[in-house]
Design a protein around this motif. Structure first.
Motif: not given
Length: 557
Positions: A7-8, A28-39
Motif C-alpha cells: 500500500a505504501q 476489507a480486501k483493499i482497506d490497507r490502501l485506503f488506510e494509507e491514502l487517508e492517514h
C-alpha cells in the motif's frame, strides 16, 4: 533496511506520477490502501474522494482523464466492487478517457476456491480495458502501475485495470518505487505526405474538416485553430469535438454530427469532394452514417491508425502528433488560401440557415418549455470558462445540436457508449479541478437518478454545480424513436419525483421552474447560489420526432 508495504509503495508511485485524486469505495480486501491514502503523512499524497457507487467513481476518474489528459484513478474492493466498474471503464475506453482502476481481490491462496467475493477480476475487465493484470508479487506493484499509466495515456487513451490480492497489498516490498516515465512522443508524417496533403486541399472544390475527439486535445485544438486562420476551411465537429471552433472562427462552424443523419454537417460532408478527418474515431459517428454514397476523397489525420471498413477507406492516412502535423502542414501554405467565390457564397447561405435553427419557436405549451427555450436561456448564463456536462437522453440531442461551446472539452458528452448517469459525476470531478468556477450538469429525469445519490458527494465537497433536470416523465430518447418506428411506445414511462425535496434531502438547494417561477429568474438564482443546486424544468418534447426527420434540403447546391 526499512521495508514498506504494498500500500505504501503504491501511494508513493502515485505521487511520482502526479496523481491528485483517487475516487472509490473501501472494502476489507483493499482497506490497507485506503488506510494509507487517508492517514499517510506524505503531503503530496492523492486526495481520497469517497463516492456513493463504484460506477460513479469510475465516471469521476474518467472526467479527470478527459479534462486533464492524465489518468484519473478509481479504487474499489473485491467482488461486486470490481464488477460495478464495468460500465464506467467501457465508457472511458470507448471515448478515449485515460483511467487507472485498482481493484481488491481475495488473497492468492483463495483464488482457486469458491470463497467470499472471489471472482476472476482480470478476466472480467479485460474486454473493457486496454490493459488488465493481476499482480501476484508485491514487488511488481509499482511496475504494474507504471505500465498501466503508460497504457492509459498512449493513443488511443482509455481505461486500464490492476487487480490486487489482499495479501499482496499487505505484504512487504523490497524493490524501490518506479520513477515517472516520460510520455511517448509521436512525430510528424514524411514531408512528401504533407506536400500531397496540402496539394489535395488546394485542388479540392469543397474541402471540409471533420474534427473528432482527439482533435479536442488542447495542443491539437490550438494548432487546428492556427491552421484555420491561414487555411479557412468549413469545419464540422463530432459531439466530443465540441468547442474546437473558437468565437473568432465561428463563421467556419457548420455544426456537430452524431446519431441521426440529417444535420447541416451531414449534408456538407456529403457534398464535400474532400473530407479531412482529424482525430476522428468511428465510435463517435460511424462512417456508414456520413460516408455512404459519397464520391469525394478522404484524408485521415490521427494519432492512431484508422479502423478500415467498407464505408471508410481513406485515400490518404497520416499518423503522428496532431498538433505538430497541423503546424507543419500550415507552413506549406505560403500564399493566402481562399475557397472559390461560388463555394464561399454557397457556404454563407448554408451557414445562415444553420444559425436560424437555433432560434426557439414561439410556443406556450402546458406540458413545459420547448427544448430550444431551455438551451437559449442556459447559453445566456454560461461563459466560456464554464464546463457543461451532458447526460444521455433527448436533451442531449438538443444540447449537442444547438448549444454553442468555444473551448475544447468544456461541453462533455458520452457519445461512444451513450451511458446514462455520467453528467453529475463528471461535474463533480470538474468542480474539483476548478473549484472557483460554476459547473453545469444537464440531465433528464430518467438519467439523473442513475447517479443522483452523488448529490451527497457534491454537498460534502462543496461543489459549485448547477444541475438542470429536464422533466417529462419518460425515457424519452427511446420513446420518440419507438413512436417513429411503431406508432406507439413501450416500457418508457415512470413515476414522478419531487426533485426540489430530493435535492434538499441531501443538503443541496432545490429549485422548480413553474408558472410562478420562470426559467430566467430561476437560473439567475441558481447561478448566484453557492454549492450544489438542482433545477427541475418541465419540458415539452412533442417536437422530438423532428430530430430524426427534419432533413436539410439540397437547395443550396
Amino acid at each position: 533496511m526499512v521495508t514498506k508495504s504494498g500500500a505504501q509503495i503504491l501511494v508513493e508511485t502515485m505521487v511520482n506520477y502526479g496523481i491528485k485524486y483517487v475516487f472509490g469505495i473501501p472494502g476489507a480486501k483493499i482497506d490497507r490502501l485506503f488506510e494509507e491514502l487517508e492517514h499517510s503523512t506524505n503531503p503530496q499524497k492523492p486526495r481520497l474522494i469517497i463516492t456513493r457507487h463504484e460506477q460513479n467513481a469510475a465516471f469521476m476518474a474518467a472526467a479527470i482523464g478527459r479534462l486533464t489528459g492524465k489518468p484519473g484513478v478509481v479504487l474499489v474492493t473485491s467482488g461486486p466492487g470490481v464488477a460495478n466498474l464495468t460500465t464506467g471503464l467501457v465508457t472511458a475506453s470507448s471515448e478515449g478517457d485515460p483511467v487507472i482502476a485498482l481493484g481488491g481481490q481475495v488473497q492468492r491462496d483463495d483464488l482457486a476456491r469458491l470463497t467470499h467475493q472471489s471472482i476472476p477480476n482480470q478476466v472480467i475487465l479485460s474486454p473493457v480495458t486496454k490493459y488488465s493484470v493481476e499482480v501476484q508479487d508485491p514487488n511488481n506493484l509499482s511496475e504494474a502501475f507504471a505500465n498501466a499509466y503508460q497504457s492509459a495515456v498512449d493513443a488511443k487513451s482509455g481505461a486500464v485495470f490492476i487487480s490486487i490480492p489482499q495479501d499482496v497489498i499487505n505484504a512487504d516490498v523490497k524493490r524501490p518505487v518506479m520513477r515517472r516515465n516520460p510520455p511517448m512522443a509521436q512525430g510528424v508524417p514524411a514531408k512528401q505526405q504533407l506536400a500531397d496533403f496540402a496539394a489535395q486541399i488546394k485542388q479540392a472544390q469543397l474541402p471540409v474538416i471533420l474534427a473528432g475527439m482527439r482533435a479536442s486535445d488542447q495542443a491539437a485544438t490550438q494548432a487546428l485553430r492556427s491552421f484555420l486562420q491561414k487555411v479557412p476551411l468549413p469545419v464540422v465537429e463530432t459531439f466530443q469535438g465540441a468547442g474546437i471552433i473558437s468565437h473568432e472562427l465561428e463563421h467556419l462552424f457548420f455544426g456537430r454530427v452524431g446519431l441521426f443523419h440529417n444535420q447541416t454537417g451531414d449534408m456538407l460532408l456529403k457534398k464535400a469532394d474532400l473530407v479531412i478527418t482529424i482525430g476522428y474515431d468511428p465510435i463517435e459517428y460511424e462512417a456508414r452514417n456520413w460516408n455512404q454514397e459519397r464520391t469525394g476523397k478522404i484524408i485521415n489525420l490521427d494519432s492512431v491508425a484508422p479502423e478500415l471498413t467498407q464505408e471508410y477507406q481513406p485515400e490518404m492516412v497520416l499518423q503522428g502528433n496532431l498538433a505538430d502535423t497541423l503546424k507543419a502542414l500550415a507552413e506549406l501554405f505560403v500564399d493566402s488560401y481562399q475557397l472559390k467565390a461560388t463555394t464561399k457564397q454557397q457556404l454563407q447561405t448554408i451557414k445562415a440557415e444553420f444559425d436560424r435553427k437555433d432560434i426557439p419557436p414561439i410556443t406556450n405549451s402546458a406540458a413545459g418549455l420547448h427544448p430550444l427555450q431551455i438551451v437559449e436561456e442556459l447559453q445566456r448564463h454560461v461563459d466560456d470558462s464554464m464546463i457543461v456536462t451532458v447526460d444521455v437522453g433527448s436533451h442531449y440531442i438538443w444540447m449537442a445540436r444547438h448549444f454553442r461551446s468555444y473551448q475544447p472539452r468544456h461541453l462533455l458528452f458520452s457519445n461512444g457508449m451513450q451511458t446514462l448517469g455520467v453528467a453529475l459525476p463528471w461535474a463533480i470531478a470538474a468542480s474539483l479541478l476548478h473549484p472557483q468556477q460554476k459547473v453545469v450538469s444537464v440531465a433528464g429525469d430518467g438519467g439523473f437518478l442513475f447517479s443522483g445519490q452523488e448529490l451527497e458527494t457534491a454537498v460534502r465537497l462543496h461543489s459549485n454545480i448547477v444541475q438542470l433536470v429536464w422533466v417529462d416523465g419518460y425515457y424519452d430518447m427511446v420513446r420518440f424513436q419507438e413512436q417513429t418506428k411503431y406508432g406507439h411506445d413501450a416500457g418508457v414511462k415512470f413515476g414522478p419525483v419531487d426533485f426540489v425535496q430530493y435535492a434538499q434531502s441531501f443538503g443541496a438547494t432545490g429549485l422548480q421552474v413553474d408558472k410562478q417561477h420562470d426559467l430566467q429568474t430561476v437560473l439567475d438564482q441558481a447561478f448566484a447560489q453557492e454549492g450544489p443546486v438542482v433545477v427541475a424544468i418541465p419540458v415539452d418534447y412533442s417536437h422530438n420526432q423532428e430530430l430524426s426527420q427534419d432533413l436539410l434540403t439540397d437547395q443550396f447546391y
